[in-house]
Structure formats: C-alpha cells, structure tokens
Design a protein around this motif. Structure first.
Motif, PDB file in Angstrom:
ATOM      1  N   ALA A  24      -4.521   9.814  -1.984  1.00 39.10           N
ATOM      2  CA  ALA A  24      -3.838  10.717  -1.057  1.00 39.10           C
ATOM      3  C   ALA A  24      -3.578  12.078  -1.690  1.00 39.10           C
ATOM      4  CB  ALA A  24      -2.525  10.083  -0.590  1.00 39.10           C
ATOM      5  N   ASP A  33       3.505  15.013   0.175  1.00 41.61           N
ATOM      6  CA  ASP A  33       2.742  14.488   1.309  1.00 41.61           C
ATOM      7  C   ASP A  33       2.034  13.188   0.950  1.00 41.61           C
ATOM      8  OD1 ASP A  33       3.529  16.626   2.853  1.00 41.61           O
ATOM      9  OD2 ASP A  33       1.737  17.816   2.435  1.00 41.61           O
ATOM     10  N   ASP A  36       4.548  10.365   1.092  1.00 38.77           N
ATOM     11  CA  ASP A  36       4.863  10.047   2.485  1.00 38.77           C
ATOM     12  C   ASP A  36       3.725   9.258   3.127  1.00 38.77           C
ATOM     13  OD1 ASP A  36       7.296  11.295   2.335  1.00 38.77           O
ATOM     14  OD2 ASP A  36       6.656  13.133   3.345  1.00 38.77           O
ATOM     15  N   THR A  37       2.491   9.655   2.816  1.00 36.25           N
ATOM     16  CA  THR A  37       1.328   8.972   3.370  1.00 36.25           C
ATOM     17  C   THR A  37       1.259   7.532   2.882  1.00 36.25           C
ATOM     18  OG1 THR A  37       0.069  11.031   3.568  1.00 36.25           O
ATOM     19  CG2 THR A  37      -1.200   8.997   3.447  1.00 36.25           C
ATOM     20  N   GLU A  40       3.913   5.417   4.586  1.00 38.27           N
ATOM     21  CA  GLU A  40       3.515   5.060   5.943  1.00 38.27           C
ATOM     22  C   GLU A  40       2.478   3.940   5.922  1.00 38.27           C
ATOM     23  OE1 GLU A  40       3.053   4.766   9.985  1.00 38.27           O
ATOM     24  OE2 GLU A  40       4.654   5.753   8.844  1.00 38.27           O
ATOM     25  N   VAL A  64      -4.873   4.672   4.170  1.00 36.53           N
ATOM     26  CA  VAL A  64      -4.377   5.872   3.492  1.00 36.53           C
ATOM     27  C   VAL A  64      -5.307   7.053   3.734  1.00 36.53           C
ATOM     28  CG1 VAL A  64      -4.000   6.906   1.212  1.00 36.53           C
ATOM     29  CG2 VAL A  64      -3.027   4.675   1.750  1.00 36.53           C
ATOM     30  N   LEU A  67      -4.795   8.379   7.315  1.00 32.65           N
ATOM     31  CA  LEU A  67      -3.514   9.083   7.414  1.00 32.65           C
ATOM     32  C   LEU A  67      -3.570  10.428   6.700  1.00 32.65           C
ATOM     33  CD1 LEU A  67      -1.060   6.109   6.749  1.00 32.65           C
ATOM     34  CD2 LEU A  67      -1.293   7.376   8.894  1.00 32.65           C
ATOM     35  N   ALA A  68      -4.176  10.451   5.513  1.00 37.80           N
ATOM     36  CA  ALA A  68      -4.267  11.697   4.749  1.00 37.80           C
ATOM     37  C   ALA A  68      -5.148  12.707   5.466  1.00 37.80           C
ATOM     38  CB  ALA A  68      -4.806  11.420   3.349  1.00 37.80           C
ATOM     39  N   GLN A  71      -3.143  14.219   8.165  1.00 39.56           N
ATOM     40  CA  GLN A  71      -2.158  15.122   7.564  1.00 39.56           C
ATOM     41  C   GLN A  71      -2.811  16.411   7.104  1.00 39.56           C
ATOM     42  OE1 GLN A  71       1.056  14.994   7.321  1.00 39.56           O
ATOM     43  NE2 GLN A  71       1.462  16.614   5.850  1.00 39.56           N
TER      44      GLN A  71
END
Length: 293
Positions: A24, A33, A36-37, A40, A64, A67-68, A71
């Motif tokens: 990430a 970030d 946080d990723t 989650e 991951v 999600l990254a 983001q």
C-alpha cells in the motif's frame, strides 16, 4: 498453497501485515493512507467467508491493491491542490516489510517513489504489483480490472517513463555512495563552503521542499546548480542549524536536520556520483513515521 491451518484470522492477517503495508505504501507514497488501507482490508477480512479463501495472501494482496488504487485515484486531485510540492512521506524501512530483492529495494527508494508520482494510477498499480511483488499478469489484470495484454503495456510504459526520468539508470546507487555524499554535504554545508557544495551537485539538480502549508518552505522547485547553491546559502545565512546528522529512511541513508527549531528530513537522488535531486520534507505530519534514532 497458502492455507489457514489452525491459525486464527487475526494471526493470519498479522503474518501478512508488513507485506500489505509495504504494498500500500509503494502505491500511495503515504504511510498514513497505507495504514488506513490495510486497516480497511483487515475489517473486510474479518467479515469475509474465509472458508472459501484457499490462499489468504493472494486474497489480501488483491483487497489491499484495489483499495489502494481507489485511494490513489481520489488522492490525485488533493495532491494537485497541495500548497507547494507534494513529496512522499519518508518511513522507517522496517515498517514496510522485507527487502529481499533489488526490485523491492528500488521501489521503496525515495527517488523512485517520487518519480512514480508521474505515473497514472493504473500504471503505478501495475508497475508495483508486477515489478516489486512479481505477481503474474493474470493476477494483476484481475486486480486492476483490465486485460492482461493491457497490463503488459502499462508496465512497459511505466518502466519506460521511469527509465527516461532517471536518465536510463535502472537502480539506485549503493548505500555507501549515498552515505559518502551525505557526509560531504554535511561537511560543506556545516563549514559554509559553497564551492565544495557545488562540486556535489549536477548542473541540472532540482531541490523540492515540502512544507505542506504548515511550515516555511519554497513553494516551487529550485532548479539548477547555481539556484540551489544560492538557496542553501540563504538558508545558512538566515537560520540557525541546531542539528544535522545521518539517519535512515526508505531503505537508505538520509539527513535528519533541525533548522531554526524546525525538524526536517533530507533525502537525495544520486546519479553518476552527483546529487541530481534534493528532497526536503518539513511538513511535520510527514515526519511521524520515522523513529527518533
């Protein structure tokens, strides 16, 4: 096969946390970030039907990565509106997993992370997944939602853009060379020897300063040897250097400084024995993931 065995879901996740954090972080350039990723991803892991997950590592890497990527897409507009240059957040090497290969080391290096900001989110995701973590193209394609042939093209394009930006250099110089230059930089700056300082910089050196609007910093990159020398000379004349010493960040040596009471981390991009780039991180929010060594 990465089976769960008798390990609890929490134990399984913790075994993979360093790898997931490193993944990430490489994609986002921000430890805040990245954490946080990964958190989650942990929540999704605890809610998942794990009986149908044969390979937890592959599953977690996919979660991951997606999600990254989401983001990263949303972060681009924020970074474009950032006050002054946006630089990646420097981190302790131990926080982002092992560096078992040259590719893992290279994609963690600060200069490479900075260059990766030039890539589109899909290019960056494909480059990191394939280059650093050696995922097969079929797996990369499933993660980014594009055909494998397109992912091959994206990886080739990303590699070419990074190579062009580096001037053809594939990997960063040795830590010993970096350390020698940093020590010479300390000696020259500490003694106010501008001539010796000039000998360390390439003709087209660029200095970036990231204050994030929270501390005084140049709002535009300082370009060219003469301008960088003048900028450093002005700082030394105007402010008191309280501390300057070697430290470690992103798998390589760095400088920890305190100038006029303000802490900062300075990292270098070294090519052909000269300093090509100077990255000065002053934003206090970006200095919290470095140990006070």
């Amino acid at each position: 096969m990465d089976t769960a065995g008798t390990r609890s879901p929490e134990q399984l996740f913790e075994e993979h946390r360093p790898l997931l954090t490193g993944l990430a972080y490489r994609m986002l350039g921000s430890m805040w970030d990245a954490e946080d990723t990964v958190q989650e991803a942990y929540l999704r892991w605890t809610r998942a039907d794990r009986d149908g997950i044969r390979e937890p590592r592959a599953y977690l890497v996919t979660v991951v990565s997606r999600l990254a990527l989401d983001q990263l897409r949303s972060a681009r507009a924020t970074r474009e509106a950032y006050p002054g240059p946006w630089l990646p957040e420097p981190v302790d090497t131990a926080a982002v997993g092992p560096l078992d290969t040259a590719e893992l080391r290279d994609t963690l290096s600060y200069a490479t992370l900075h260059l990766m900001e030039r890539l589109t989110p899909p290019e960056r995701a494909v480059f990191v997944l394939r280059e650093a973590f050696e995922l097969p193209y079929d797996a990369v394609a499933d993660i980014v939602g594009m055909p494998a042939a397109t992912c091959r093209q994206l990886r080739h394009r990303a590699s070419a853009r990074l190579s062009d930006a580096r001037g053809g250099d594939r990997f960063q110089p040795s830590g010993e060379e970096h350390t020698r230059l940093l020590n010479r930089l300390i000696d020259a700056a500490g003694g106010g020897d501008m001539a010796a300082l000039a000998d360390l910089f390439s003709q087209d050196v660029v200095a970036w300063n990231d204050g994030g609007g929270k501390t005084r910093a140049a709002l535009r990159p300082v370009i060219g040897r003469e301008h960088v020398i003048a900028f450093v000379a002005g700082l030394l004349e105007r402010y008191q250097v309280d501390e300057i010493r070697l430290t470690e960040a992103n798998g390589g040596p760095a400088l920890r400084l305190t100038i006029d009471g303000r802490p900062q981390i300075t990292l270098l991009d070294v090519r052909d024995g000269l300093i090509q780039g100077v990255f000065v991180v002053l934003n206090p929010d970006k200095l919290t993931h470095l140990a006070e060594d």
